[in-house]
Write a protein that holds these residues in place. Sequence first.
Motif, PDB file in Angstrom:
ATOM      1  N   ARG A  74       0.780  -1.234   0.000  1.00  0.00           N
ATOM      2  CA  ARG A  74       0.000   0.000   0.000  1.00  0.00           C
ATOM      3  C   ARG A  74       0.811   1.283   0.000  1.00  0.00           C
ATOM      4  N   MET A  75       2.127   1.197   0.222  1.00  0.00           N
ATOM      5  CA  MET A  75       2.893   2.436   0.256  1.00  0.00           C
ATOM      6  C   MET A  75       3.536   2.696  -1.111  1.00  0.00           C
ATOM      7  N   ILE A  76       3.460   3.937  -1.544  1.00  0.00           N
ATOM      8  CA  ILE A  76       4.031   4.321  -2.837  1.00  0.00           C
ATOM      9  C   ILE A  76       4.873   5.587  -2.655  1.00  0.00           C
ATOM     10  N   HIS A  77       5.571   5.979  -3.721  1.00  0.00           N
ATOM     11  CA  HIS A  77       6.296   7.244  -3.673  1.00  0.00           C
ATOM     12  C   HIS A  77       5.370   8.356  -4.164  1.00  0.00           C
ATOM     13  N   CYS A  78       5.379   9.470  -3.471  1.00  0.00           N
ATOM     14  CA  CYS A  78       4.631  10.646  -3.920  1.00  0.00           C
ATOM     15  C   CYS A  78       5.196  11.048  -5.287  1.00  0.00           C
ATOM     16  N   SER A  79       4.330  11.286  -6.260  1.00  0.00           N
ATOM     17  CA  SER A  79       4.830  11.587  -7.604  1.00  0.00           C
ATOM     18  C   SER A  79       5.441  12.988  -7.676  1.00  0.00           C
ATOM     19  N   THR A  80       5.189  13.811  -6.650  1.00  0.00           N
ATOM     20  CA  THR A  80       5.775  15.156  -6.646  1.00  0.00           C
ATOM     21  C   THR A  80       7.116  15.184  -5.900  1.00  0.00           C
ATOM     22  N   CYS A  81       7.098  14.757  -4.627  1.00  0.00           N
ATOM     23  CA  CYS A  81       8.295  14.938  -3.799  1.00  0.00           C
ATOM     24  C   CYS A  81       9.051  13.625  -3.563  1.00  0.00           C
ATOM     25  N   HIS A  82       8.454  12.494  -3.991  1.00  0.00           N
ATOM     26  CA  HIS A  82       9.065  11.166  -3.870  1.00  0.00           C
ATOM     27  C   HIS A  82       9.131  10.620  -2.456  1.00  0.00           C
ATOM     28  N   GLN A  83       8.465  11.302  -1.515  1.00  0.00           N
ATOM     29  CA  GLN A  83       8.447  10.686  -0.195  1.00  0.00           C
ATOM     30  C   GLN A  83       7.494   9.495  -0.203  1.00  0.00           C
ATOM     31  N   ILE A  84       7.581   8.654   0.812  1.00  0.00           N
ATOM     32  CA  ILE A  84       6.747   7.464   0.908  1.00  0.00           C
ATOM     33  C   ILE A  84       5.381   7.853   1.452  1.00  0.00           C
ATOM     34  N   THR A  85       4.339   7.386   0.824  1.00  0.00           N
ATOM     35  CA  THR A  85       2.999   7.813   1.201  1.00  0.00           C
ATOM     36  C   THR A  85       1.973   6.751   0.822  1.00  0.00           C
ATOM     37  N   ALA A  86       0.813   6.801   1.485  1.00  0.00           N
ATOM     38  CA  ALA A  86      -0.276   5.892   1.114  1.00  0.00           C
ATOM     39  C   ALA A  86      -1.195   6.563   0.104  1.00  0.00           C
ATOM     40  N   VAL A  87      -1.106   7.898  -0.004  1.00  0.00           N
ATOM     41  CA  VAL A  87      -1.921   8.635  -0.983  1.00  0.00           C
ATOM     42  C   VAL A  87      -1.011   9.525  -1.817  1.00  0.00           C
ATOM     43  N   ASP A  88      -1.357   9.729  -3.086  1.00  0.00           N
ATOM     44  CA  ASP A  88      -0.546  10.532  -3.984  1.00  0.00           C
ATOM     45  C   ASP A  88      -1.402  11.665  -4.535  1.00  0.00           C
ATOM     46  N   GLU A 100      18.041  13.376   1.258  1.00  0.00           N
ATOM     47  CA  GLU A 100      18.465  12.196   0.511  1.00  0.00           C
ATOM     48  C   GLU A 100      17.332  11.170   0.442  1.00  0.00           C
ATOM     49  N   GLU A 101      16.829  10.779   1.605  1.00  0.00           N
ATOM     50  CA  GLU A 101      15.860   9.680   1.658  1.00  0.00           C
ATOM     51  C   GLU A 101      14.528  10.139   2.258  1.00  0.00           C
ATOM     52  N   PRO A 102      13.439   9.488   1.861  1.00  0.00           N
ATOM     53  CA  PRO A 102      12.134   9.833   2.430  1.00  0.00           C
ATOM     54  C   PRO A 102      12.132   9.843   3.960  1.00  0.00           C
ATOM     55  N   PHE A 103      12.886   8.909   4.572  1.00  0.00           N
ATOM     56  CA  PHE A 103      12.834   8.851   6.032  1.00  0.00           C
ATOM     57  C   PHE A 103      13.610   9.990   6.705  1.00  0.00           C
ATOM     58  N   ASN A 104      14.286  10.818   5.910  1.00  0.00           N
ATOM     59  CA  ASN A 104      14.915  12.012   6.487  1.00  0.00           C
ATOM     60  C   ASN A 104      13.892  13.118   6.727  1.00  0.00           C
ATOM     61  N   ILE A 105      12.707  12.974   6.135  1.00  0.00           N
ATOM     62  CA  ILE A 105      11.697  14.040   6.254  1.00  0.00           C
ATOM     63  C   ILE A 105      11.096  14.088   7.652  1.00  0.00           C
ATOM     64  N   GLU A 106      10.774  12.924   8.194  1.00  0.00           N
ATOM     65  CA  GLU A 106      10.067  12.897   9.480  1.00  0.00           C
ATOM     66  C   GLU A 106      10.844  13.599  10.605  1.00  0.00           C
ATOM     67  N   PRO A 107      12.150  13.339  10.746  1.00  0.00           N
ATOM     68  CA  PRO A 107      12.871  14.052  11.815  1.00  0.00           C
ATOM     69  C   PRO A 107      12.799  15.568  11.661  1.00  0.00           C
ATOM     70  N   TYR A 146       9.079  19.509   0.596  1.00  0.00           N
ATOM     71  CA  TYR A 146      10.257  18.649   0.542  1.00  0.00           C
ATOM     72  C   TYR A 146      10.492  18.070  -0.849  1.00  0.00           C
ATOM     73  N   HIS A 147      11.704  17.571  -1.021  1.00  0.00           N
ATOM     74  CA  HIS A 147      12.004  16.766  -2.202  1.00  0.00           C
ATOM     75  C   HIS A 147      13.009  15.685  -1.788  1.00  0.00           C
ATOM     76  N   ALA A 148      12.649  14.437  -2.003  1.00  0.00           N
ATOM     77  CA  ALA A 148      13.548  13.335  -1.652  1.00  0.00           C
ATOM     78  C   ALA A 148      14.298  12.874  -2.895  1.00  0.00           C
ATOM     79  N   LEU A 149      15.617  12.874  -2.801  1.00  0.00           N
ATOM     80  CA  LEU A 149      16.456  12.505  -3.956  1.00  0.00           C
ATOM     81  C   LEU A 149      16.464  10.990  -4.181  1.00  0.00           C
ATOM     82  N   LEU A 150      16.101  10.244  -3.163  1.00  0.00           N
ATOM     83  CA  LEU A 150      16.166   8.777  -3.187  1.00  0.00           C
ATOM     84  C   LEU A 150      17.611   8.290  -3.306  1.00  0.00           C
TER      85      LEU A 150
END
Lengths: 195, 195
Positions: free
Chosen positions: A52-66, A85-92, A103-107
């Motif tokens: 159920r988790m996908i990458h946001c088509s705008t910022c590439h973070q991990i999300t259940a909705v896009d 760098e990574e989606p999990f850097n956003i939460e902190p 945000y923008h995640a480079l992956l």
Amino acid sequence: MAADPLSSLVEELARLPGIGPKTARRLAHHLLRVDRARAEALAKAVIDVKDRMIHCSTCHQITAVDPCSICSDPERDQSKLCVVEEPFNIEPIERTGEFQGIYHALLGSLSPQRGVGPDELTVASLLDRLDGVEEAILAMNPNVEGEATALYLAGLLGKRGVRVTRLAFGLPVGGDIDYADQVTLARSLAGRRSL
Amino acid sequence: MAADPLSSLVEELARLPGIGPKTARRLAHHLLRVDRARAEALAKAVIDVKDRMIHCSTCHQITAVDPCSICSDPERDQSKLCVVEEPFNIEPIERTGEFQGIYHALLGSLSPQRGVGPDELTVASLLDRLDGVEEAILAMNPNVEGEATALYLAGLLGKRGVRVTRLAFGLPVGGDIDYADQVTLARSLAGRRSL
């Protein structure tokens, strides 16, 4: 005959990053003892996250909705873009409560050794969304690859007329100067501010 | 609406012992990235361990077959019985390759505070299997509860004419005297051996 289920679980757990064989064994024995419902919840959560988790088509973070909840929030300041760098850097960063932008995640980060160039990252998609962005805050990790990535992006974004900033380096709050490594201390000195 | 799958997974992982919220988040993001087959293997292993692992009816260790492979091994020395607190204490001892006897897992340690008395442990079943046992090696944990349990068992087993021994205390091999705590060092001194 298949391996016994306990050994299989230890093996699967030990594949997780930062989980050594001892920890894997301790966790497996813990799971042996928990309620079946608890074990099922964990198993289901592992599968759900894949389904159920996908990458946001705008910022590439991990999300259940896009688009994700941040990209679709009209209250967020669209002029400040924090690049991680990574989606999990956003939460902190979100948890500091200090940043109201987007945000923008480079992956990933640039790494010639691992064969990761700009095309392996979401750099093109970053350049496509600079309309209205006044400041790009580069929040790469404070390591060699993060530095290289930040330097590369600073060049690209500067050319597009975006103001580029970088997270400050320095002593960790609550830390002790005695325990700070030399590089951090040097950075902290170089970045000193008048009181 | 249900919580998003990533948060649910972080929450389930954070319920595991020794896994804090940061580690849970890192693990969840790792699982997001792995192959679906890998995630399925982990989920299946978690369920399998609940469905297929049981306690050995003789020694109470965790096993897929009853009696367990150690209890049913005719090569094991039935006169030496190593008593441990938990089933997972057996594997580290097995890995030393130094013990050819059999085991008994108490499934805990005595703790008046937590309301754990001999009846909550497998003490009765231990006393039922002393035929032919010459030496009982008490391999409790080196802490207050482990000590109390060992002392209690030493009394019981001594009365049955079984020779009771205890794992040695001392400096960890490869350790440094400077880093040893005082209690360990004191024990190590008290247990000194002539060369």
